[in-house]
Design a protein around this motif. Structure first.
Motif, PDB file in Angstrom:
ATOM      1  N   SER A  48       0.592  -1.579  -0.450  1.00  0.00           N
ATOM      2  CA  SER A  48       0.305  -0.097  -0.169  1.00  0.00           C
ATOM      3  C   SER A  48       0.381   1.055   0.249  1.00  0.00           C
ATOM      4  O   SER A  48       0.624   2.215  -0.684  1.00  0.00           O
ATOM      5  CB  SER A  48      -1.050   0.347   1.116  1.00  0.00           C
ATOM      6  OG  SER A  48      -1.869  -1.311   0.740  1.00  0.00           O
ATOM      7  N   ARG A  49       2.321   1.243   0.763  1.00  0.00           N
ATOM      8  CA  ARG A  49       2.591   2.483   1.103  1.00  0.00           C
ATOM      9  C   ARG A  49       3.695   2.551  -0.122  1.00  0.00           C
ATOM     10  O   ARG A  49       3.609   3.239  -0.818  1.00  0.00           O
ATOM     11  CB  ARG A  49       4.093   2.186   2.030  1.00  0.00           C
ATOM     12  CG  ARG A  49       3.091   2.554   3.258  1.00  0.00           C
ATOM     13  CD  ARG A  49       4.056   2.367   4.142  1.00  0.00           C
ATOM     14  NE  ARG A  49       5.258   1.257   4.245  1.00  0.00           N
ATOM     15  CZ  ARG A  49       4.944   0.691   5.731  1.00  0.00           C
ATOM     16  NH1 ARG A  49       4.018   0.408   6.170  1.00  0.00           N
ATOM     17  NH2 ARG A  49       5.804  -0.668   5.585  1.00  0.00           N
ATOM     18  N   ASP A  50       3.898   0.894  -0.941  1.00  0.00           N
ATOM     19  CA  ASP A  50       4.573   1.689  -2.016  1.00  0.00           C
ATOM     20  C   ASP A  50       4.048   2.255  -3.952  1.00  0.00           C
ATOM     21  O   ASP A  50       4.677   1.903  -4.811  1.00  0.00           O
ATOM     22  CB  ASP A  50       5.056  -0.066  -2.889  1.00  0.00           C
ATOM     23  CG  ASP A  50       6.576   0.455  -3.573  1.00  0.00           C
ATOM     24  OD1 ASP A  50       7.428   1.240  -2.717  1.00  0.00           O
ATOM     25  OD2 ASP A  50       7.015  -0.562  -3.747  1.00  0.00           O
ATOM     26  N   LEU A  51       2.535   1.294  -3.474  1.00  0.00           N
ATOM     27  CA  LEU A  51       1.961   2.120  -4.553  1.00  0.00           C
ATOM     28  C   LEU A  51       2.551   3.903  -5.443  1.00  0.00           C
ATOM     29  O   LEU A  51       2.112   3.880  -6.153  1.00  0.00           O
ATOM     30  CB  LEU A  51       0.189   2.167  -4.548  1.00  0.00           C
ATOM     31  CG  LEU A  51      -0.630   0.870  -3.824  1.00  0.00           C
ATOM     32  CD1 LEU A  51      -1.524   0.704  -3.589  1.00  0.00           C
ATOM     33  CD2 LEU A  51      -0.727  -0.323  -5.455  1.00  0.00           C
ATOM     34  N   GLU A  52       2.309   4.492  -3.580  1.00  0.00           N
ATOM     35  CA  GLU A  52       2.690   6.408  -4.254  1.00  0.00           C
ATOM     36  C   GLU A  52       3.734   6.069  -4.200  1.00  0.00           C
ATOM     37  O   GLU A  52       4.647   7.352  -5.220  1.00  0.00           O
ATOM     38  CB  GLU A  52       2.112   7.196  -3.163  1.00  0.00           C
ATOM     39  CG  GLU A  52       2.600   8.241  -3.146  1.00  0.00           C
ATOM     40  CD  GLU A  52       0.775   8.874  -4.626  1.00  0.00           C
ATOM     41  OE1 GLU A  52       1.306   9.608  -5.174  1.00  0.00           O
ATOM     42  OE2 GLU A  52      -0.330   7.909  -4.537  1.00  0.00           O
ATOM     43  N   VAL A  53       4.701   5.523  -3.557  1.00  0.00           N
ATOM     44  CA  VAL A  53       6.140   5.248  -3.412  1.00  0.00           C
ATOM     45  C   VAL A  53       6.647   5.401  -5.175  1.00  0.00           C
ATOM     46  O   VAL A  53       7.285   6.488  -5.980  1.00  0.00           O
ATOM     47  CB  VAL A  53       6.651   4.494  -2.912  1.00  0.00           C
ATOM     48  CG1 VAL A  53       8.616   5.203  -3.046  1.00  0.00           C
ATOM     49  CG2 VAL A  53       6.763   4.673  -1.556  1.00  0.00           C
ATOM     50  N   VAL A  54       6.240   3.930  -5.802  1.00  0.00           N
ATOM     51  CA  VAL A  54       5.918   3.558  -7.542  1.00  0.00           C
ATOM     52  C   VAL A  54       5.870   4.733  -8.448  1.00  0.00           C
ATOM     53  O   VAL A  54       6.770   4.700  -9.808  1.00  0.00           O
ATOM     54  CB  VAL A  54       6.175   2.247  -7.521  1.00  0.00           C
ATOM     55  CG1 VAL A  54       6.682   2.047  -8.673  1.00  0.00           C
ATOM     56  CG2 VAL A  54       6.578   1.348  -6.571  1.00  0.00           C
ATOM     57  N   LYS A  55       4.463   5.066  -8.014  1.00  0.00           N
ATOM     58  CA  LYS A  55       3.919   5.553  -9.436  1.00  0.00           C
ATOM     59  C   LYS A  55       4.466   7.113  -8.868  1.00  0.00           C
ATOM     60  O   LYS A  55       4.751   7.751 -10.008  1.00  0.00           O
ATOM     61  CB  LYS A  55       2.132   6.263  -8.789  1.00  0.00           C
ATOM     62  CG  LYS A  55       1.946   6.500  -9.598  1.00  0.00           C
ATOM     63  CD  LYS A  55       0.168   7.362  -9.623  1.00  0.00           C
ATOM     64  CE  LYS A  55       0.431   8.320  -8.858  1.00  0.00           C
ATOM     65  NZ  LYS A  55      -1.129   9.065  -8.100  1.00  0.00           N
TER      66      LYS A  55
ATOM     67  N   LEU B 125       6.430   7.783 -12.970  1.00  0.00           N
ATOM     68  CA  LEU B 125       5.115   9.639 -13.609  1.00  0.00           C
ATOM     69  C   LEU B 125       6.305  10.308 -13.383  1.00  0.00           C
ATOM     70  O   LEU B 125       6.488  11.165 -14.239  1.00  0.00           O
ATOM     71  CB  LEU B 125       3.797   9.158 -12.959  1.00  0.00           C
ATOM     72  CG  LEU B 125       2.856   8.083 -14.120  1.00  0.00           C
ATOM     73  CD1 LEU B 125       1.637   8.148 -13.041  1.00  0.00           C
ATOM     74  CD2 LEU B 125       3.013   7.670 -14.726  1.00  0.00           C
ATOM     75  N   SER B 126       7.029  10.105 -12.574  1.00  0.00           N
ATOM     76  CA  SER B 126       7.311  12.014 -11.857  1.00  0.00           C
ATOM     77  C   SER B 126       9.076  12.275 -11.356  1.00  0.00           C
ATOM     78  O   SER B 126       9.565  12.757 -12.007  1.00  0.00           O
ATOM     79  CB  SER B 126       6.946  12.341 -10.741  1.00  0.00           C
ATOM     80  OG  SER B 126       5.163  12.656 -11.011  1.00  0.00           O
ATOM     81  N   GLY B 127       9.337  10.794 -11.974  1.00  0.00           N
ATOM     82  CA  GLY B 127      11.024  10.768 -11.820  1.00  0.00           C
ATOM     83  C   GLY B 127      11.522  10.716 -10.338  1.00  0.00           C
ATOM     84  O   GLY B 127      12.557  11.633  -9.805  1.00  0.00           O
ATOM     85  N   ASP B 128      10.496  11.127  -9.134  1.00  0.00           N
ATOM     86  CA  ASP B 128      10.772  11.132  -7.971  1.00  0.00           C
ATOM     87  C   ASP B 128      11.982   9.994  -7.414  1.00  0.00           C
ATOM     88  O   ASP B 128      11.033   9.295  -6.896  1.00  0.00           O
ATOM     89  CB  ASP B 128       9.558  11.480  -6.589  1.00  0.00           C
ATOM     90  CG  ASP B 128       8.638  13.039  -7.310  1.00  0.00           C
ATOM     91  OD1 ASP B 128       9.042  12.995  -7.920  1.00  0.00           O
ATOM     92  OD2 ASP B 128       7.701  12.625  -7.054  1.00  0.00           O
ATOM     93  N   GLY B 129      12.378  10.456  -6.953  1.00  0.00           N
ATOM     94  CA  GLY B 129      13.447   9.026  -6.262  1.00  0.00           C
ATOM     95  C   GLY B 129      14.885   8.437  -7.261  1.00  0.00           C
ATOM     96  O   GLY B 129      14.540   9.351  -7.922  1.00  0.00           O
ATOM     97  N   ASN B 130      15.066   7.489  -7.342  1.00  0.00           N
ATOM     98  CA  ASN B 130      15.534   7.037  -8.177  1.00  0.00           C
ATOM     99  C   ASN B 130      15.129   4.968  -8.005  1.00  0.00           C
ATOM    100  O   ASN B 130      14.736   4.395  -6.968  1.00  0.00           O
ATOM    101  CB  ASN B 130      17.442   7.513  -7.266  1.00  0.00           C
ATOM    102  CG  ASN B 130      17.437   6.279  -6.067  1.00  0.00           C
ATOM    103  OD1 ASN B 130      17.578   5.580  -6.417  1.00  0.00           O
ATOM    104  ND2 ASN B 130      17.686   7.731  -5.420  1.00  0.00           N
ATOM    105  N   GLY B 131      15.919   4.831  -9.063  1.00  0.00           N
ATOM    106  CA  GLY B 131      15.691   3.255  -9.210  1.00  0.00           C
ATOM    107  C   GLY B 131      16.357   2.719  -8.210  1.00  0.00           C
ATOM    108  O   GLY B 131      15.718   1.497  -8.833  1.00  0.00           O
TER     109      GLY B 131
END
Length: 530
Positions: free
Chosen positions: A357-364, A368-374
């Motif tokens: 559930s937490r990862d849904l927004e993190v991955v999206k 979609l926006s490039g937030d964070g890194n792979g």
């Protein structure tokens, strides 16, 4: 601290006559769950025999509530009466098969259809009634609680030669059933949120009740059936190989699209939506699922639900495509970063629904926006790891490895023809994979390194598999190279194998091979990510 439900729990014993009367009045109902288990006829007869012998047959768990759930009338050949809505209602959480058998055999009228049984007073056994009764010694159990009919039957036995014995046996059976007390536990005034965990803990006769079962019942209306809606979504995915997706996964997808969470609480909150809102949500979820499945099958060659490494992969992808109809080249690259790193890094091996559930927004946000890194989604095995990680069909890394092999467009080692990777990836067919260095050979020479390592696995057709059999590479590779001719290097490269022109298969040992191939695999996976 969790609430103490012991204060809302009542325990008593009830006669069959009392339970049957409550069922007839509609005070006890069976929720309409999707059940995989339905009692067979011989199980019903065994239950009746247990009561006749005064054996314990377990207890019944009821939930007394003002909540209205869709109630079942027919369960297999067993039938329950149609009744008016009563408030409050006792819904059966556990023991529905036993109660249904008892009502169908003892409580239904003699003229009703459905399952019905009798007691053979001569042979002293229970039998199913499937047609007209031909012998007077056969006692229909539905006469049990019909005083007039029962007295008339008992009187009719006087015309038989052994009347005294038959009447004694009849009285004993009547006593067994009329005096039998069934333990009944009632949960009073609990909310669905409080009851759902209890549902999930119940495991009666191998059947587990789930949140999905509860939601089917809790959202049912004359013009809406969640089961039908989920079936419709699955039908839309069937042509893409995802028709066997778990129904509970579709429910989680609905919840993810609606609230960005797949936690049980979020799933249960779907029941608060109106029929129109659920219809709209189902349409949006189906569209997102279609896009997610398209991406998984085209980008990663995951052509079926059975080959998916984690349920979470489909759910996260669905959440992404809730807000994106299609991806840009940069977004598609970030999707690949997430997928390969999460799969090889076994990101969803532990953590459960809260983590996903937490990862849904993190991955999206990343895709979609490039937030964070792979790299936050996991590390890919290094070149040496491919010689240590075992190939296991139900492990994420193994499935990811096979997908990586497939992405290289492998050609058949035996003849150089392209391998149908979609067929090979439609499920785990062991005939489609082979050890480059056969396990039997490695065992025979006492090789200490892992024979079932990922780096020792290659994709093959079943015909080529038989051709290579248990021969070591030093024997079969020269033969293959001679047959492939100038195409040999290209065919080996397509299988992420060292080129015969630069790697001496005839003299190389297993360790040399794993080292050489490990670098090739790592380079290929790095290319997939970037």
């Amino acid at each position: 601290m969790k609430s103490d439900i012991s204060t809302k729990l009542a325990t008593e014993t009830a006669y069959f006559s009392q339970l049957i009367a409550d069922i007839k009045k509609g005070e006890i109902k069976i929720p309409q769950f999707q059940r995989k288990f339905v009692w067979k006829d011989d199980q019903a007869l065994d239950l009746l025999d247990s009561v006749a012998n005064r054996y314990p047959i377990g207890s019944v768990l009821l939930w007394k509530t003002v909540e209205k759930l869709n109630a079942a009338r027919d369960i297999g050949s067993f039938r329950l009466p149609t009744t008016d809505e009563i408030t409050p209602t006792n819904y059966v959480l556990d023991g529905q098969q036993r109660l249904t058998v008892m009502y169908s055999c003892l409580g239904a009228s003699e003229s009703e259809g459905g399952y019905t049984a009798a007691y053979d007073l001569v042979n002293e056994i229970f039998i199913e009634i499937k047609g007209p009764i031909s012998r007077p010694e056969i006692f229909p159990l539905r006469k049990m609680f019909n005083t007039t009919s029962l007295l008339n039957y008992r009187t009719s036995l006087l015309n038989l030669p052994n009347a005294a014995i038959l009447q004694e046996r009849l009285d004993d059976i009547i006593s067994a059933f009329t005096q039998y007390k069934l333990p009944v536990v009632t949960l009073k005034d609990l909310t669905i949120e409080e009851v759902c965990p209890i549902f999930e803990r119940i495991n009666s006769s191998g059947t587990r009740l789930s949140t999905y079962d509860l939601m089917v019942a809790a959202t049912w209306a004359e013009d809406f059936d969640l089961n039908e809606k989920v079936a419709s979504v699955l039908s839309a995915l069937d042509s893409k190989g995802y028709g066997s997706t778990e129904r509970s996964t579709i429910l989680k997808a609905l919840s993810a699209v609606h609230s960005g969470s797949i936690q049980d609480k979020s799933l249960r909150e779907l029941r608060n939506l109106s029929t129109v809102q659920i219809e709209s949500l189902a349409e949006l979820t189906e569209s997102a699922l279609r896009s997610a499945v398209d991406a998984l099958s085209t980008q990663f060659l995951i052509h079926s639900w059975d080959f998916l490494s984690y349920e979470a992969v489909l759910l996260v992808a669905t959440y992404i495509f809730r807000d994106a109809k299609e991806l840009s080249a940069l977004q598609a690259n970030r999707l690949r970063q997430w997928f390969w790193r999460a799969s090889f890094g076994e990101r969803y091996k532990i953590g459960g629904e809260n983590f996903v559930s937490r990862d849904l927004e993190v991955v999206k946000a990343y895709v979609l926006s490039g937030d964070g890194n792979g790299e936050q989604f996991g590390l890919v095995p290094n070149s040496k790891d491919w010689g240590n990680i075992q190939f296991k069909s139900n492990v994420s890394r193994s499935r990811s490895y096979i997908l990586a092999l497939a992405s290289a467009a492998p050609r058949n080692l035996a003849n150089g023809m392209s391998i149908d990777v979609q067929s090979a990836l439609s499920g785990y067919n062991k005939k489609e994979y082979h050890h480059v260095y056969p396990r039997a050979y490695l065992k025979a020479i006492g090789e200490p390194l892992e024979s079932n390592a990922l780096g020792n696995i290659v994709m093959l057709t079943s015909t080529s598999n038989k051709t290579i059999s248990d021969s070591p590479p030093s024997k079969y590779v020269p033969v293959i190279v001679a047959e492939l001719g100038k195409d040999a290097d290209a065919v080996f490269i397509s299988n992420l194998l060292p080129k015969p022109s630069s790697f001496n298969y005839k003299n190389a040992n297993y360790s040399d091979f794993l080292a050489a191939r490990g670098k090739i695999i790592s380079d290929h996976v790095a290319g997939l990510i970037s």
